[in-house]
Design an enzyme around this catalytic site. Structure first.
Site, mmCIF file in Angstrom:
data_model
loop_
_atom_site.group_PDB
_atom_site.id
_atom_site.type_symbol
_atom_site.label_atom_id
_atom_site.label_comp_id
_atom_site.label_asym_id
_atom_site.label_seq_id
_atom_site.Cartn_x
_atom_site.Cartn_y
_atom_site.Cartn_z
ATOM 1 N N GLU A 44 -4.042 24.265 -12.776
ATOM 2 C CA GLU A 44 -4.915 23.834 -11.693
ATOM 3 C C GLU A 44 -6.003 24.892 -11.517
ATOM 4 O O GLU A 44 -5.915 25.723 -10.622
ATOM 5 C CB GLU A 44 -4.076 23.668 -10.411
ATOM 6 C CG GLU A 44 -4.836 23.094 -9.246
ATOM 7 C CD GLU A 44 -4.312 23.590 -7.907
ATOM 8 O OE1 GLU A 44 -4.328 22.803 -6.954
ATOM 9 O OE2 GLU A 44 -3.886 24.763 -7.806
ATOM 10 N N GLU B 224 -5.221 17.621 -3.812
ATOM 11 C CA GLU B 224 -4.635 18.078 -2.551
ATOM 12 C C GLU B 224 -5.691 18.319 -1.477
ATOM 13 O O GLU B 224 -5.435 18.109 -0.292
ATOM 14 C CB GLU B 224 -3.816 19.347 -2.789
ATOM 15 C CG GLU B 224 -4.636 20.484 -3.365
ATOM 16 C CD GLU B 224 -3.831 21.743 -3.729
ATOM 17 O OE1 GLU B 224 -2.622 21.616 -3.977
ATOM 18 O OE2 GLU B 224 -4.418 22.829 -3.755
#
Ligand code: NOJ
Ligand code: CA
Length: 679
Positions: free
Chosen positions: A479, A485
């Site tokens: 990531e 998110e």
């Protein structure tokens, strides 16, 4: 190469030139007035003006002046290697190499080489320091490798943050880069952006339509590099990430620097499919990794980001319970999804974030009392689902290193082959940073230990990928960007629709991306009334093709998928590819990709656009001739819109072959996904 020629003239020597195999890219090298200079041209047009370098050391003279060329060596290289899993099956590694052997003309008479490798889609070069009496232990305070550009290129950049890559990319001319003042919220308490520098991969476009992507390959016992931007002279210079003592790299001869890499092309799609970074890494050192199979996975994860449940138990809303895990396993098994991630399963989450003292919080082996780890593993196995372990370190890597063997032995005893790691927070010990040499070495230790236990690693808050997934094919994803998110909790409006039309040309160059696509409940009701995912539903489907990762999360809550007709695309879509084709793309505007699944002959197409609606004419020429396929189109409804009507979509099926041309209509912030199955 006019400036180089002028230089040549003044010092009476001609440069040494190495061309790419097709001759489209040329790199020239010369030592003039004791300084080493290189320059690069693309189709005879200069793209890097003569540029130099120097190293600054602690307790040793700088290196970069008073140099002499001792000898040169050239070679041509051409082979093909197989990816154990990947976005394509076979990779051609075809390049020409020039090695220049250099020494100082005066004390301390140090010696080093620069190796240039020139491919048809770019180049890499690195410094190689052999063992020598006057250079043993080395402390690097700066490596200043310059890239003098030929214009005020349009850049897609993010600040040269020493900790985290979770920033939105900005598009500005080079001269307008203002990285230090670029504010973008992320979930670290604080991050460190020391100078006007950008992180790599960074991509630019010249006014002549040439794309340049700067990154690095094979960072190994070295610091990560950001690129310092000279907005006046329009140039870049490596600015290594250090620690609070000012030291960038501690090493010993012999050693090599990472490859400084530039992808050069006039077609943006070539950036996505470039294998330059991988080719500059060493072949597989892990051996057979057939114990890992690319997969889609569900997770007790999004529900925490939505606040439906929590990682910790004290809240009374603990997400990682045995019963909840079984619910996800049943859902996965029913839909042919092979993996389950469970976060918040181990004790410690009451103190994981916002605490100065984070050593020893997690032990990676002690489950909360309401989570029966071995029972969850047993139940999952009985249904053909495998677990992805979660190790959040809360950026206390020393604690993790002490526990590595214990944690991995537990996984091995359970037959669990995958772990997602996390490094939220500022690094402990204080004064170290996520992208510095100390952490580069930590991440490598983790990968090597994991390989010994047959474990694959998906790192969040990582050091960016530099192609080591070739050498360590147990590095499966990471990531190094702002993931999905942020749409659940960020207070800045989340990721705009154009975000994912930029990442494949920037962050994705660092390797497979764990973006976590597939949200169907785009308005996040009832959990997050003030947040939303800024895309249409068809766009979420398209991400399974547009983004590459051998693990793709099926991120939304099972209840949002149950009975949903569009879920069929997620069930069907592949995760391991024979080949990948960019059909059409422009950075920051739109991307259309097609990928062929390995061993099935099925194709999948994904197309996304930014906030602007778009018509894309898709030619199915990539299909095998003389075969009919059944294509199922998941497309934006006529009234679809990322904000006003994100869930409007349509499903259509038709027969297609390699002569089919189809006009896709993408809504604002919209997309299209097509599964194409041989009849
Ligand atoms: C940040 C990661 O990106 C996210 O995926 C994870 O859920 C949290 N940290 C907790 O580890
Ligand atoms: Ca993160």
């Amino acid at each position: 190469m006019s400036v180089l020629v002028a230089l040549t003239y003044s010092c009476g020597k001609s440069p040494i030139t190495v061309h790419s195999p097709s001759g489209n890219i040329s790199v020239s090298f010369i030592i003039a007035k004791g300084k080493a200079l290189y320059a690069v041209s693309y189709n005879k047009m200069e793209v890097i003006k003569p540029s130099s370098f120097n190293f600054i050391f602690q307790n040793a003279q700088p290196l970069g002046e008073n140099l002499r060329l001792d000898s040169i060596a050239t070679r041509s290289f051409n082979n093909r290697w197989e990816m154990p899993w990947g976005d394509q099956h076979w990779v051609n590694n075809t390049h020409n190499e020039l090695k220049v052997f250099i020494s100082e003309r005066s004390e301390p008479y140090r010696r080093f080489n620069i190796t240039f490798r020139v491919f048809d889609d770019g180049l890499g070069f690195r410094y190689e320091f052999p063992e020598q009496p006057t250079m043993d232990s080395v402390i690097i305070l700066a490596e200043n490798t310059r890239f003098n550009l030929t214009g005020n290129h349009t850049c897609w950049w993010q600040p040269g943050d020493w900790d985290i890559y979770e920033h939105l990319y900005r598009k500005t001319p080079l001269a307008k880069i203002d990285a230090v003042n670029s504010k973008s919220k992320n979930h670290l308490a604080q991050t460190y952006i020391p100078e006007n520098a950008v992180n790599t991969p960074v991509t630019m476009k010249s006014s002549e339509g040439i794309y340049l992507c700067f990154h690095e390959a094979d960072v190994n016992n070295y610091a990560g590099a950001t690129l310092r931007v000279d907005t006046v002279n329009l140039s870049l210079e490596t600015a290594l990430v250090g620690n609070d003592s000012g030291i960038k790299v501690r090493t010993k001869t012999p050693f090599n620097s990472p490859w400084r890499t530039i992808i050069i092309t006039d077609k943006p799609g070539n950036i996505i499919t470039s294998k330059l970074i991988l080719n500059l890494n060493e072949p597989n050192r892990v051996g057979d990794v057939s114990w890992f199979e690319p997969m889609k996975y569900v997770g007790i994860w999004w529900e925490m980001h939505l606040g439906k449940s929590t990682w910790d138990m004290a809240s009374g809303k603990h997400g990682a319970t045995t019963a909840n895990a079984k619910r996800y396993i049943d859902f996965a098994a029913k839909n042919g999804i092979k993996g389950l991630l469970v976060e918040g399963w181990n004790t410690g989450w009451e103190h994981w974030i916002g605490f100065d003292e984070r050593e020893g919080i997690f032990d990676f082996v002690t489950p909360y009392p309401d989570y029966n780890l071995s029972e969850v593993v047993r139940y999952a196995k009985s249904k053909g689902v495998s677990l992805i372990m979660h190790h959040e370190t809360s950026a206390a890597p020393r604690t993790y290193e002490q526990q590595l063997d214990t944690a991995y032995r537990l996984m091995q005893s359970l037959g669990v082959h995958a772990v997602k790691t996390g490094y939220v927070g500022t690094i402990i010990p204080k004064g170290e940073y996520h992208q510095g040499q100390w952490m580069v070495n930590h991440y490598r230790k983790v990968v090597e230990a994991a390989a010994r236990y047959h474990i694959v690693v998906d790192a969040h808050e990582p050091f960016k990928g530099t192609g080591e997934w070739r050498t360590y094919p147990n590095v499966i994803a990471r990531e190094n960007f702002r993931g999905q998110e942020f749409n659940a909790w960020s207070t800045d409006g989340g990721n705009p629709p154009e975000h994912l039309t930029i990442l494949p040309f920037t962050a994705q160059l660092a390797g497979p991306m764990d973006y976590t696509p597939g949200i169907f409940n785009l308005k996040l009701k009832p959990y997050k009334p003030d947040n939303q995912v800024n895309s249409t539903l068809a766009y979420q489907l398209a991400l399974y093709v547009v983004i590459y990762s051998p693990i793709q999360m099926v991120s939304d809550l099972p209840e949002n998928y149950e009975g949903h007709p569009a879920f069929q695309f997620i069930r069907d879509v592949g995760v391991d590819w024979e080949q990948s084709v960019v059909l059409d793309a422009e950075i920051g505007d739109y991307i259309a990709m097609a990928r062929e699944e390995r061993n099935t002959g099925r194709w999948f197409v994904g197309a996304i656009t930014d906030e602007n609606p778009r018509n894309l004419s898709i030619r199915f020429h990539f299909l095998k001739p003389n075969i009919k396929y059944k294509a199922t189109f998941y497309i934006d409804g006529d009234d679809a819109h990322w904000d006003k009507n994100p869930t409007s979509y349509r499903i259509e099926t038709r027969e297609v072959d390699n002569n089919t041309v189809f006009d896709l209509k993408l809504a604002p912030g919209g997309g299209a996904a097509i599964s194409i199955i041989p009849l």
